[in-house]
Design a protein around this motif. Structure first.
Motif, mmCIF file in Angstrom:
data_model
loop_
_atom_site.group_PDB
_atom_site.id
_atom_site.type_symbol
_atom_site.label_atom_id
_atom_site.label_comp_id
_atom_site.label_asym_id
_atom_site.label_seq_id
_atom_site.Cartn_x
_atom_site.Cartn_y
_atom_site.Cartn_z
ATOM 1 N N CYS A 16 14.901 20.227 -17.678
ATOM 2 C CA CYS A 16 15.372 21.624 -17.610
ATOM 3 C C CYS A 16 14.351 22.497 -16.910
ATOM 4 C CB CYS A 16 15.633 22.156 -19.005
ATOM 5 S SG CYS A 16 16.991 21.284 -19.775
ATOM 6 N N LEU A 19 14.961 21.847 -13.393
ATOM 7 C CA LEU A 19 16.310 22.260 -12.966
ATOM 8 C C LEU A 19 16.367 23.731 -12.538
ATOM 9 C CD1 LEU A 19 19.387 21.603 -12.778
ATOM 10 C CD2 LEU A 19 19.566 22.247 -15.172
ATOM 11 N N ILE A 20 15.710 24.603 -13.298
ATOM 12 C CA ILE A 20 15.838 26.039 -13.020
ATOM 13 C C ILE A 20 15.326 26.392 -11.608
ATOM 14 C CG2 ILE A 20 15.045 28.359 -13.727
ATOM 15 C CD1 ILE A 20 17.254 27.354 -15.566
ATOM 16 N N MET A 23 17.481 24.767 -8.823
ATOM 17 C CA MET A 23 18.777 25.416 -8.637
ATOM 18 C C MET A 23 18.686 26.556 -7.624
ATOM 19 S SD MET A 23 20.546 26.165 -12.225
ATOM 20 C CE MET A 23 19.887 27.798 -12.372
ATOM 21 N N PHE A 24 17.650 27.364 -7.774
ATOM 22 C CA PHE A 24 17.513 28.507 -6.862
ATOM 23 C C PHE A 24 17.161 28.055 -5.449
ATOM 24 C CE2 PHE A 24 16.977 30.787 -10.907
ATOM 25 C CZ PHE A 24 17.927 31.781 -10.708
ATOM 26 N N GLU A 27 20.370 26.259 -3.910
ATOM 27 C CA GLU A 27 21.647 26.972 -4.000
ATOM 28 C C GLU A 27 22.377 27.100 -2.656
ATOM 29 O OE1 GLU A 27 21.266 30.983 -5.640
ATOM 30 O OE2 GLU A 27 23.125 31.470 -4.607
ATOM 31 N N VAL A 31 25.787 24.801 -2.764
ATOM 32 C CA VAL A 31 27.040 25.468 -3.144
ATOM 33 C C VAL A 31 28.168 25.179 -2.140
ATOM 34 C CG1 VAL A 31 28.142 27.708 -3.537
ATOM 35 C CG2 VAL A 31 25.963 27.195 -4.603
ATOM 36 N N ILE B 126 34.789 32.015 -2.168
ATOM 37 C CA ILE B 126 34.072 30.884 -2.785
ATOM 38 C C ILE B 126 32.617 30.861 -2.315
ATOM 39 C CG2 ILE B 126 33.982 28.354 -2.989
ATOM 40 C CD1 ILE B 126 36.360 29.488 -4.486
ATOM 41 N N THR B 127 32.405 31.014 -1.011
ATOM 42 C CA THR B 127 31.028 31.054 -0.503
ATOM 43 C C THR B 127 30.890 32.240 0.450
ATOM 44 O OG1 THR B 127 31.659 29.570 1.281
ATOM 45 C CG2 THR B 127 30.603 28.555 -0.599
ATOM 46 N N ILE B 133 31.880 33.424 -5.631
ATOM 47 C CA ILE B 133 32.296 32.672 -6.817
ATOM 48 C C ILE B 133 31.478 31.370 -6.973
ATOM 49 C CG2 ILE B 133 34.261 31.413 -7.817
ATOM 50 C CD1 ILE B 133 36.044 33.470 -6.187
ATOM 51 N N GLY B 134 31.322 30.646 -5.855
ATOM 52 C CA GLY B 134 30.643 29.348 -5.903
ATOM 53 C C GLY B 134 29.210 29.481 -6.401
ATOM 54 N N ALA B 135 28.483 30.489 -5.905
ATOM 55 C CA ALA B 135 27.082 30.654 -6.291
ATOM 56 C C ALA B 135 26.981 30.967 -7.779
ATOM 57 C CB ALA B 135 26.447 31.765 -5.464
ATOM 58 N N LEU B 137 29.168 30.222 -10.185
ATOM 59 C CA LEU B 137 29.527 29.040 -10.979
ATOM 60 C C LEU B 137 28.368 28.037 -11.015
ATOM 61 C CD1 LEU B 137 33.225 28.326 -9.882
ATOM 62 C CD2 LEU B 137 32.448 29.045 -12.141
ATOM 63 N N PHE B 138 27.722 27.879 -9.867
ATOM 64 C CA PHE B 138 26.609 26.937 -9.740
ATOM 65 C C PHE B 138 25.451 27.347 -10.663
ATOM 66 C CE2 PHE B 138 22.699 25.703 -7.420
ATOM 67 C CZ PHE B 138 22.896 24.334 -7.379
ATOM 68 N N LEU B 139 25.070 28.618 -10.584
ATOM 69 C CA LEU B 139 23.960 29.089 -11.420
ATOM 70 C C LEU B 139 24.319 28.990 -12.901
ATOM 71 C CD1 LEU B 139 22.628 32.259 -9.550
ATOM 72 C CD2 LEU B 139 21.667 29.965 -9.582
ATOM 73 N N GLY B 142 24.074 25.287 -14.086
ATOM 74 C CA GLY B 142 22.662 24.898 -14.194
ATOM 75 C C GLY B 142 22.004 25.551 -15.393
ATOM 76 N N PHE B 143 22.230 26.845 -15.549
ATOM 77 C CA PHE B 143 21.604 27.569 -16.652
ATOM 78 C C PHE B 143 22.105 27.042 -17.988
ATOM 79 C CE2 PHE B 143 20.805 30.645 -19.833
ATOM 80 C CZ PHE B 143 19.654 31.310 -19.462
ATOM 81 N N LEU B 145 23.203 24.132 -18.807
ATOM 82 C CA LEU B 145 22.614 22.834 -19.137
ATOM 83 C C LEU B 145 21.165 23.003 -19.593
ATOM 84 C CD1 LEU B 145 23.998 20.637 -16.215
ATOM 85 C CD2 LEU B 145 24.659 20.546 -18.624
ATOM 86 N N ALA B 146 20.471 23.969 -18.971
ATOM 87 C CA ALA B 146 19.050 24.120 -19.285
ATOM 88 C C ALA B 146 18.825 24.953 -20.539
ATOM 89 C CB ALA B 146 18.319 24.746 -18.098
ATOM 90 N N PHE B 351 13.893 31.972 -14.925
ATOM 91 C CA PHE B 351 15.266 32.358 -14.584
ATOM 92 C C PHE B 351 15.404 33.876 -14.642
ATOM 93 C CE2 PHE B 351 19.746 33.178 -15.104
ATOM 94 C CZ PHE B 351 20.333 32.250 -14.259
#
Ligand code: SF4
Ligand code: SF4
Lengths: 152, 377
Positions: A16, A19-20, A23-24, A27, A31, B126-127, B133-135, B137-139, B142-143, B145-146, B351
């Motif tokens: 984790c 991951l953070i 991700m950034f 991205e 995406v 979406i992008t 929307i895509g960005a 959903l992606f964040l 990830g968040f 899960l973490a 984050f």
């Protein structure tokens, strides 16, 4: 066993931690790739659906979208057709467009738009009982978007 | 868990490097306004992180950054809307052109159609574009899960508003709220998710989101849009301002937000949680009183855990006179340790500052510019 459990816990937490920031950093590339791979898209109820025909007129272009009856699991009994009038120069003060939305041309309506003197106005006329009338008229920066409600 | 100044500085160093890189995007700022805002934001973030470690008080030093996130979000969002659209009102044309910014609160409303037909029922893109929307959903994936529902304490750009109002009074006027009221948010989640799937339109956003009052709202064109506006304003005043002031709780987040209720499920799939050392606990109930989202109750305390809706803010640990409440990494030893605390604090604060950074920089830059020129742009 206890040691393995603890090790797993620490590994999970470490993942984790990685991951953070990952991700950034990832991205921008990930995406679009994920969107393509999963095939997610915005509902036709918002986009208006795919454009099925286009026509060039003096001062503007007309884009006619497919009839949208999309429901959650199947088709709905009522829907709409979106027609976009994209400015290429200035809109004429008054203009008309006839839209046939089935293959043999039995279902159709005529849009009459007046742009002179204030906000654009639209009138829908049709002999077809499946055409329910004007649903929405929106004046965007570069185009007029219009939705006509229809029945299946 | 207080640390010496030297140890706190040592552990702040990686955060300083990460935040400096993130705020500068790898390039040195150019010009006085950019330098000043960069230095101010960098100093603010890292002072807060240093103080979290030095004082051992997580929530006390998390809150300033979290509140800054919400204030700078609202400020920059409104500024962006006024510059791009000339109004905060969301016109039909913007929706038909896919120009509405997507936010995480929409996610639970979109899930059923997304799973059934891969369609997103939201007038965005979406992008590309602003808040695609895509960005988001992606964040969010990830968040989740973490950090699970830590989102509501460390990532949500709305949550700082009711958090801020809940801190303004020294003592609450209303003391007793049954934690069962949190079921309202579950009901709002279920009803709005089903209604949105049936109508193929995000119904919570259309009718119930209090934050519309400070972001964007439908242009008032008829009775329906007028009613929507009145509902947004009433809910904002009641849930984000008045009740947090009276109860010292985050009432919008704890009692009403469907995303919050949904995000609680994510607490099951991430490695961090709060634990109570029941041997050491004095049963004073300070943590129950302090918890802003009703996640600590007599029952959960007795079991040494929080309820599933814990946002991992750390306030319960801050107020515990026995230091019996602690950050815990699941599956590891059940006792407070610095390693467990750091393991949570690094990703959570990273984050928070990454989400906050760009908006706070822009807000500070605009204010510095305003001080010098009398104009925000
Ligand atoms: S409960 Fe909702 S509004 Fe509150 S912090 Fe969480 S997501 Fe944000
Ligand atoms: S239980 Fe503790 S960490 Fe969880 S939300 Fe309540 S105060 Fe915050």
């Amino acid at each position: 066993m206890e040691k393995l459990k603890r090790f797993t816990g620490w590994m999970w937490a470490s993942a984790c931690l990685v991951l953070i920031p990952a991700m950034f950093v990832g991205e921008n590339k990930l995406v679009p790739a994920l969107a393509r791979a999963t095939g997610i898209h915005v509902s036709a109820r918002f986009t208006g659906g795919e454009v099925i025909s286009a026509e060039e007129c003096p001062g503007y272009k007309v884009f006619i979208h497919r009839p949208v009856f999309d429901g959650l699991l199947g088709k709905r009994s009522t829907g709409f057709i979106q027609v976009d009038f994209v400015r290429t120069a200035a809109f004429p003060p008054e203009f008309e467009q006839t839209v046939s939305y089935d293959e043999n041309g039995t279902h159709s309506f005529t849009i009459k738009i007046k742009t002179a003197g204030g906000a654009p106005r639209a009138e829908i006329s049709s002999k077809d009982s499946k055409v329910l009338g004007l649903g929405m008229l929106a004046d965007g920066a570069s185009k007029l978007m219009l939705r006509v409600n229809i029945r299946r | 868990m207080e640390l010496s100044a030297a140890k706190s500085a040592l552990f702040t160093l990686p955060m300083l490097l990460v935040t400096a890189f993130m705020l500068s995007a790898g390039k040195l700022p150019s010009g006085f306004e950019h330098w000043l805002s960069f230095a101010a934001v960098l100093a603010f973030f890292n002072t807060c992180f240093f103080m979290i470690l030095r004082s051992g008080k997580t929530d006390r030093w998390r809150a300033p950054v979290f509140i800054a996130l919400s204030l700078s979000f609202v400020f920059t969002f409104i500024a962006h809307m006024l510059e791009v659209r000339g109004t905060m009102a969301l016109k039909d044309s913007v929706m038909l052109e896919g120009g509405a910014p997507f936010c995480h609160v929409v996610i639970p409303q979109t899930l059923i159609p997304l799973l059934v037909s891969r369609t997103v029922i939201f007038p965005g893109t979406i992008t590309g574009g602003y808040a695609a929307i895509g960005a988001m959903l992606f964040l969010w994936i990830g968040f989740s899960l973490a950090l699970g529902r830590g989102w509501c304490g460390w990532g949500c750009f709305f949550g700082g508003l009711d958090d801020m109002f809940s801190r303004l009074r020294a003592a609450p006027v209303i003391n007793r709220i049954n934690p069962k009221w949190t079921d309202i948010s579950v009901a709002v989640l279920i009803v709005t998710a089903l209604a949105s799937a049936a109508s193929l339109s995000p119904e919570y956003c259309k009718w119930l989101c209090p934050y519309k009052a400070v972001t964007e709202f439908p242009a008032v064109q008829n009775l329906a849009t007028l009613i929507q506006m009145l509902i947004f304003a009433a809910l904002f005043i009641a849930l984000v301002i008045a009740l947090p002031l009276l109860t010292k709780k985050r009432t919008q987040c704890g009692l009403f937000c469907p995303f919050g209720a949904f995000q609680s499920l994510a607490n099951r799939v991430n490695p961090f949680e709060m634990r109570v050392d029941t041997q050491n606990c004095a049963k004073c109930g300070a943590c129950i009183t302090a918890c802003p989202v009703f996640a600590m109750t007599q029952e959960s305390l007795a079991a040494g855990k929080t309820r599933l809706n814990c946002i991992k803010c750390g306030k319960c640990a801050d107020v515990c006179p026995k230091q019996a409440v602690y950050h815990h990494v699941k599956m590891t030893e059940n006792r407070p340790s610095l390693a467990q605390r750091l393991m949570f604090l690094f990703p959570a604060f990273m984050f928070l500052t990454t989400i906050t950074g760009g908006m706070l920089l822009q807000a500070v830059r605009r204010i510095v510019h305003f001080a010098g020129t009398g104009s925000f742009c």
